[in-house]
Motif scaffolding. Sequence first.
Motif, short mmCIF file in Angstrom:
data_model
loop_
_atom_site.label_atom_id
_atom_site.label_comp_id
_atom_site.label_asym_id
_atom_site.label_seq_id
_atom_site.Cartn_x
_atom_site.Cartn_y
_atom_site.Cartn_z
N GLU A 21 22.62 -3.67 71.82
CA GLU A 21 21.64 -3.38 70.78
C GLU A 21 21.71 -4.46 69.70
O GLU A 21 22.79 -4.84 69.25
N ASP A 25 17.53 -5.29 64.21
CA ASP A 25 16.35 -4.43 64.42
C ASP A 25 16.65 -3.15 65.18
O ASP A 25 15.75 -2.39 65.46
N LYS A 26 17.92 -2.92 65.51
CA LYS A 26 18.32 -1.67 66.18
C LYS A 26 17.51 -1.41 67.45
O LYS A 26 17.09 -0.29 67.72
N LYS A 27 17.27 -2.47 68.22
CA LYS A 27 16.55 -2.28 69.48
C LYS A 27 17.42 -2.76 70.62
O LYS A 27 18.28 -3.63 70.45
N VAL A 28 17.19 -2.18 71.78
CA VAL A 28 17.93 -2.57 72.97
C VAL A 28 17.44 -3.95 73.40
O VAL A 28 16.25 -4.15 73.59
N VAL A 29 18.39 -4.89 73.54
CA VAL A 29 18.03 -6.26 73.91
C VAL A 29 18.68 -6.68 75.22
O VAL A 29 18.37 -7.75 75.75
N ASP A 67 16.22 -9.13 76.86
CA ASP A 67 14.92 -9.34 76.24
C ASP A 67 14.69 -10.86 76.09
O ASP A 67 15.56 -11.58 75.60
N TYR A 70 15.78 -12.75 73.09
CA TYR A 70 17.22 -12.77 72.77
C TYR A 70 18.03 -13.55 73.81
O TYR A 70 19.25 -13.51 73.79
#
Length: 141
Positions: A21, A25-29, A67, A70
């Motif tokens: 994560e 941005d607290k998103k799964v990458v 992602d 990333y």
Amino acid sequence: RLQNNFPYPGNENRHMYLVCEAKKDKKVVGFCDIDARIPVKKKENPLSPFASTINRPHPYFSDLTVDPNYRRKGIASALVEEGERLAKEMNCQEMYLGVASTNTVALNLYSNMGYEIIVPTGDILEFVKRQEGVRMLRKTL
């Protein structure tokens, strides 16, 4: 496909999904799957080549994805290294994975991390036959 990943009672602590994560941005990458469950023969399922009577090698590392925004930041390597660490904790002495023969980026990543292409035999050969264009790799941990 996920529903076919749970036919191994008693091996719950030997199968994990690893997630990376982004703090900002607290998103799964990033994501991957490590499966060190002891294989058992399953019923043939004509709808899925993965839910078959063929045992796949174990521990088996799969579904590594990062992602695109990333990539080239060490996330893939970190996920692989964490998978290897967990496999060692489970007393596994090697790790297997399959890569599309056309995926040169992944083949280079794994090669740089010590994985070698193997010539499949036995159940590993049958497993690879069901996945067109896949190269099987192995690393001693």
